[in-house]
Design a protein around this motif. Structure first.
Motif, PDB file in Angstrom:
ATOM      1  N   VAL A 151       0.775  -1.152   0.036  1.00 16.34           N
ATOM      2  CA  VAL A 151       0.039  -0.351  -0.124  1.00 16.34           C
ATOM      3  C   VAL A 151       0.655   0.988   0.241  1.00 16.34           C
ATOM      4  O   VAL A 151       0.719   1.627  -0.607  1.00 16.34           O
ATOM      5  N   LEU A 152       1.602   1.299   1.318  1.00 20.58           N
ATOM      6  CA  LEU A 152       2.316   2.590   0.925  1.00 20.58           C
ATOM      7  C   LEU A 152       3.447   3.160   0.320  1.00 20.58           C
ATOM      8  O   LEU A 152       3.899   4.172   0.029  1.00 20.58           O
ATOM      9  N   PHE A 153       4.329   2.035  -0.406  1.00 21.07           N
ATOM     10  CA  PHE A 153       4.587   2.265  -1.037  1.00 21.07           C
ATOM     11  C   PHE A 153       4.288   2.561  -2.499  1.00 21.07           C
ATOM     12  O   PHE A 153       4.824   2.675  -4.001  1.00 21.07           O
ATOM     13  N   GLN A 154       2.868   2.693  -3.381  1.00 17.16           N
ATOM     14  CA  GLN A 154       2.426   2.949  -4.034  1.00 17.16           C
ATOM     15  C   GLN A 154       2.492   4.522  -4.177  1.00 17.16           C
ATOM     16  O   GLN A 154       2.056   5.627  -4.861  1.00 17.16           O
ATOM     17  N   PHE A 155       3.239   5.077  -2.904  1.00 19.88           N
ATOM     18  CA  PHE A 155       2.978   6.790  -2.896  1.00 19.88           C
ATOM     19  C   PHE A 155       4.288   7.084  -2.255  1.00 19.88           C
ATOM     20  O   PHE A 155       4.865   6.449  -2.342  1.00 19.88           O
ATOM     21  N   THR A 156       4.114   8.796  -3.151  1.00 17.96           N
ATOM     22  CA  THR A 156       5.450   9.290  -2.604  1.00 17.96           C
ATOM     23  C   THR A 156       5.882   9.960  -1.024  1.00 17.96           C
ATOM     24  O   THR A 156       5.078   9.643  -0.516  1.00 17.96           O
ATOM     25  N   ALA A 157       6.987  10.759  -1.121  1.00 21.41           N
ATOM     26  CA  ALA A 157       7.149  11.672   0.455  1.00 21.41           C
ATOM     27  C   ALA A 157       6.118  11.913   0.582  1.00 21.41           C
ATOM     28  O   ALA A 157       6.588  12.115   1.301  1.00 21.41           O
ATOM     29  N   GLU A 158       6.050  12.561  -0.682  1.00 20.28           N
ATOM     30  CA  GLU A 158       5.344  14.415   0.235  1.00 20.28           C
ATOM     31  C   GLU A 158       3.585  13.677  -0.058  1.00 20.28           C
ATOM     32  O   GLU A 158       2.865  14.363   1.461  1.00 20.28           O
TER      33      GLU A 158
END
Ligand code: PEP
Length: 251
Positions: A151-158
């Motif tokens: 889940v989270l790795f599909q999103f950016t640092a921002e």
């Protein structure tokens, strides 16, 4: 610097009038809680508008407990992220174990939900955690790592700036069995390490990681004293304003 948060998950409890009274009681005692501690109430969809009327303009923020994985259209019974945002809610919980267990919420669906929540300006409390069988098999680190990667790795640092992680061992939810402070801290530290490995140390350090699972005024202090536990996602004890505030006073 990451924020400390205490969030109450009301689940499928309270009628609308009861929920409004509960929200009023939380607001009434909220000034006792140190200013640096964020307070969130997560209510059923039906309660969002009336509770927004109670918490609006106070320090208590409002969350949904879920939102749809589709933008809009012919999805009878679903509630979209845009609809949630239009009530005045600032947050939604996503991926609670009860949704994963009883409503077939998969990591793939969660990616869509998180995308839509963020696109509609909502912040997300993303729940992860292992069940009893996985814990007893010693697979808890691996299970939580996979949920985070999926889940989270599909999103950016921002985008991570709008996401809070809640570690909730399923065997501790509503069972009265709390993870020991040591058991919770070792997973929280591991989650932070996983985030650091992918997003970098700054994002890992800035991400709020909540503990959830039979947290109450009597055990919150020890849990919140752990370096990687930044607060709690509270179920049963959030249904009594005094217990909820008691937990928030445990930092
Ligand atoms: C929850 O469902 O998020 C939860 C932590 O429940 P409880 O506090 O009742 O274990």
């Amino acid at each position: 610097m990451r924020k400390k948060i205490v969030a109450g998950n009301w689940k499928m409890n309270t009628t609308v009038p009861e929920g409004v009274e509960l929200a009023k009681a939380v607001v009434a005692r909220s000034a006792e809680v140190p200013a640096g501690v964020g307070l969130i109430v997560a209510t059923p969809f039906t309660h969002l508008c009336p509770v927004a009327g109670v918490v609006g303009g106070t320090r208590v923020e409002l969350s949904a407990e879920n939102c749809a994985d589709k933008e809009k259209g012919a999805y009878t019974g679903e509630v979209s992220a845009a609809m949630v945002a239009s009530t005045g809610a600032q947050w939604t919980i996503l991926g609670h174990s009860e949704r994963r267990q009883y409503y077939g919420e998969t990591d793939e669906k969660l990616v869509e939900k998180v995308k839509l929540a963020l696109a509609n300006g909502l912040k997300v409390i993303l729940c992860v955690g292992e069940n009893l069988e996985e814990r007893e098999a010693g697979r808890h680190f691996e299970v939580v790592k996979t949920q985070i990667e999926n889940v989270l790795f599909q999103f950016t640092a921002e985008e991570m700036a709008s996401i809070v992680v809640a570690y909730e061992p399923v065997w501790a939810i509503g069972t009265g069995k709390t993870a020991t402070a040591g058991q919770a801290e070792e997973i929280h530290a591991c989650i932070r390490q996983i985030l650091a490995g992918h997003f970098g140390a700054q994002v890992a350090d800035d991400t709020t990681i909540l503990y959830g699972g039979s947290c109450k005024p009597s055990n919150a202090k020890e849990l919140f004293a752990q370096p990687d536990i930044d607060g709690g996602l509270i179920g049963g004890a959030a249904l009594k304003a005094d217990d909820f505030i008691g937990i928030a006073l445990s930092f």
